[in-house]
Design an enzyme around this catalytic site. Structure first.
Site, PDB file in Angstrom:
ATOM      1  N   ASP A 170       0.866  -1.170   0.000  1.00 37.33           N
ATOM      2  CA  ASP A 170       0.000   0.000   0.000  1.00 37.33           C
ATOM      3  C   ASP A 170       0.906   1.223   0.000  1.00 37.33           C
ATOM      4  OD1 ASP A 170      -1.678   2.166   0.608  1.00 37.33           O
ATOM      5  OD2 ASP A 170      -3.071   0.891   1.725  1.00 37.33           O
ATOM      6  N   CYS A 229     -12.534  -9.569  -2.472  1.00 38.02           N
ATOM      7  CA  CYS A 229     -13.803  -9.102  -1.908  1.00 38.02           C
ATOM      8  C   CYS A 229     -13.865  -7.578  -1.959  1.00 38.02           C
ATOM      9  CB  CYS A 229     -13.958  -9.577  -0.460  1.00 38.02           C
ATOM     10  SG  CYS A 229     -14.119 -11.350  -0.270  1.00 38.02           S
ATOM     11  N   ASP A 255     -15.840 -12.407  -4.502  1.00 40.65           N
ATOM     12  CA  ASP A 255     -17.156 -11.883  -4.134  1.00 40.65           C
ATOM     13  C   ASP A 255     -17.603 -10.799  -5.103  1.00 40.65           C
ATOM     14  OD1 ASP A 255     -19.425 -11.626  -2.335  1.00 40.65           O
ATOM     15  OD2 ASP A 255     -18.540  -9.737  -1.673  1.00 40.65           O
ATOM     16  N   GLU A 260     -21.243  -6.835 -13.120  1.00 42.31           N
ATOM     17  CA  GLU A 260     -22.247  -7.302 -12.162  1.00 42.31           C
ATOM     18  C   GLU A 260     -23.619  -6.748 -12.520  1.00 42.31           C
ATOM     19  OE1 GLU A 260     -21.097  -6.483  -8.141  1.00 42.31           O
ATOM     20  OE2 GLU A 260     -19.245  -7.624  -8.263  1.00 42.31           O
ATOM     21  N   HIS A 278     -21.449 -10.746  -4.333  1.00 43.31           N
ATOM     22  CA  HIS A 278     -21.190  -9.436  -3.718  1.00 43.31           C
ATOM     23  C   HIS A 278     -21.837  -9.353  -2.328  1.00 43.31           C
ATOM     24  CE1 HIS A 278     -19.901  -5.162  -5.011  1.00 43.31           C
ATOM     25  NE2 HIS A 278     -19.804  -5.275  -3.702  1.00 43.31           N
ATOM     26  N   ALA A 281     -20.741  -6.903   2.283  1.00 41.21           N
ATOM     27  CA  ALA A 281     -21.393  -6.038   3.273  1.00 41.21           C
ATOM     28  C   ALA A 281     -22.714  -6.616   3.755  1.00 41.21           C
ATOM     29  CB  ALA A 281     -21.621  -4.656   2.679  1.00 41.21           C
TER      30      ALA A 281
END
Length: 531
Positions: A170, A229, A255, A260, A278, A281
């Site tokens: 990162d 994900c 996921d 989509e 998906h 969450a």
């Protein structure tokens, strides 16, 4: 009385929040685009999750619409540019589902490592396929995190609890934050070569798109497990299929997908592949949290004008707005400028205020600057979430205020420290400054070189040496590329020294234009900027 259309499933408690505030609601889930366009003119607010897609056509038809609230983080389904042009505030709920998504990534890792879905299907079919499913332990293995922000950090915490070693790529993760999390900060090549499991937790931006390309995946260890994900488009799905079939990738669990809803996908049916629709969450707690939060935010805005977690409008009170608005716009553009030219991340950020700004409420101005700075690499960052995201990354941040400004009534300067591991020509401090003139933001200093210029939607930034013939060569090259110059601003340290060209251009240039400019003699750095 304001009226809100709830176009995706929200909890009953969230609907009650609207009604308790005296806001009329109409719940219509599963509308087609044409149906949405037909009824949207009736509403002041639109509450959505990810299924409803208010695109430019929907927003164009929304004659009364003031706010779109997204119960969740991602706003890929909302045309923010169209909403902004229409004056519609777009809000999200940036922190409501971080734990849930992190837990789903861990669950997907176990499902892939132990081939649980396939083993379940075989067992329930009466086959008792015990010999077919020899799994892999995750304890003492190396987990590679691509993205170690709000969600990635939670994945790291859980992986450490499983006795995994965690390495993280990162650009905005500092060494101090890495030590605090107990992870090792590495570059992408090291992560690819060392990780037994790779999991992605980064937004989809121009910098992260296809970050796990075929070439990157081929650098991984044989037997690696890949988890996504985060967002579709981060991984080359066709390459994953190929490497699953060859056995180079042991297993993969996704996921999210590039397209989509994913009714069809190249990965479907691949060996040792796990898919969920998906669900990152999708827990009771997360769905409730984000639904309640978006209902409160939308109600506050419709009734009082208070703006919270907006992606396209600063959080300011009604009284402060007229005075702060041009400076907020300036700060965000300076931040965007700095973020787009900090290709290798940054270790420290300093914002300096001079002149009349010393007496203003600078908090929203600072938040706007940080949002602009982070958006280039972090995606859906807003004024509320930006300071927390910067703090979580461990990047040092400070402000200074000077009541006097030598030249301008008010001036904002943003300085970022690019790490020494970056290109040596570009490492070190970068400084940008701007002011407001006649109500418009203007850039007045780049890398301590004075110049004066307006911001254009598309600009070409060139750092070069001040040598004869450069401007002519650049103009010829842009002309040959059919790029029309709208504005041209120059600055330099001294004759023959370092110089800056900031060029407003009409439209997006071809991808190879900056490469050609980079090849010009005396050019050190060139990039297309967007504002």
């Amino acid at each position: 009385m304001p009226k809100v259309l709830i176009a995706d499933d929200l909890s009953t408690a969230a609907v009650e929040i609207f009604r308790n505030h005296g806001i009329e609601t109409d719940i219509r889930v599963g509308l087609t685009k044409d149906e949405l366009i037909e009824i949207i003119p009736e509403f002041d607010g639109l509450a959505v999750r990810s299924a409803c897609k208010p695109d430019a056509d929907v927003i164009a038809a929304a004659s009364k619409l003031k706010v779109i609230g997204r119960a969740g983080i991602g706003v890929d389904n909302i045309d923010i540019k169209a909403a902004t042009a229409k004056g519609v505030v777009v809000m999200n709920t940036p922190f409501g589902n971080a734990v849930t998504t992190a837990e789903h990534a861990i669950a997907m890792m176990f499902a892939a490592a132990r081939q649980i879905p396939a083993a379940d299907a075989g067992t329930q079919a009466g086959k008792w396929p015990k010999k077919n499913f020899v799994g892999t332990e995750v304890s003492y293995k190396t987990l590679g995190l691509i993205g170690c922000g709000n969600i990635g950090a939670r994945v790291a915490e859980r992986a450490k609890g499983l006795l995994m070693k965690v390495v993280a790529f990162d650009p905005f993760l500092t060494e101090e934050r890495a030590v605090e999390l107990g992870v090792e900060k590495v570059d992408l090549d090291h992560l690819l070569s060392r990780a037994d499991v790779i999991t992605l937790h980064t937004p989809l931006t121009d910098q992260t798109r296809n970050i796990l390309s075929k070439e990157a995946l081929e650098q991984t260890k044989k037997g690696v497990i890949v988890i996504n994900c985060a967002r579709g488009g981060l991984v080359d799905e066709a390459a994953v299929r190929e490497l699953l079939e060859s056995g180079h990738i042991q297993a993969a669990a996704f996921d999210v997908f590039a397209e989509e809803p994913a009714k069809e996908n190249v990965l479907f049916g691949a060996p040792n592949f796990v898919a969920t629709p998906h669900l990152g969450a999708s827990t009771v707690e997360a769905q409730e949290n984000v639904a309640l939060q978006v209902a409160e935010q939308m109600s506050d805005y419709l009734l009082t004008g208070a703006v919270t977690n907006a992606l396209n409008m600063p959080s300011v009170t009604a009284d402060e707005a007229p005075r702060l608005k041009p400076f907020i716009d300036l700060a965000e553009k300076l931040g965007q400028f700095a973020g787009q030219i900090s290709d290798h991340g940054f270790e420290e950020v300093v914002i300096e205020y001079e002149g009349d700004l010393a007496d203003m409420n600078r908090k929203p101005i600072t938040a706007a600057a940080l949002a602009g700075l982070l958006r280039a690499s972090r995606g859906d960052v807003n004024m509320v979430s930006a300071p927390a995201i910067l703090a979580d990354s461990g990047v040092k941040f400070s402000e200074s205020v000077t009541e006097d400004s030598p030249v301008y009534d008010s001036l904002i300067r943003i300085k970022v420290l690019v790490p020494k591991t970056a290109n040596s020509d570009q490492a070190g401090w970068r400084s940008l400054a701007g002011t407001v003139s006649a109500g418009r933001p203007r850039v007045v200093e780049v890398k301590e070189m004075p110049l004066e210029g307006d911001f254009s939607p598309v600009m070409l930034y060139v750092n070069n040496l001040d040598k004869p013939g450069f401007i002519g060569s650049l103009g010829v090259m842009l002309g040959e590329a059919n790029v029309n110059i709208a504005t041209f601003h120059l600055g330099r340290q001294a004759e023959g020294g370092e110089a800056i060209a900031l060029i407003g251009i009409d439209g997006e240039p071809a991808a190879d234009v900056t490469q050609k400019i980079d090849s010009l003699p005396h050019v050190r750095y060139a990039k297309v900027l967007h504002f």
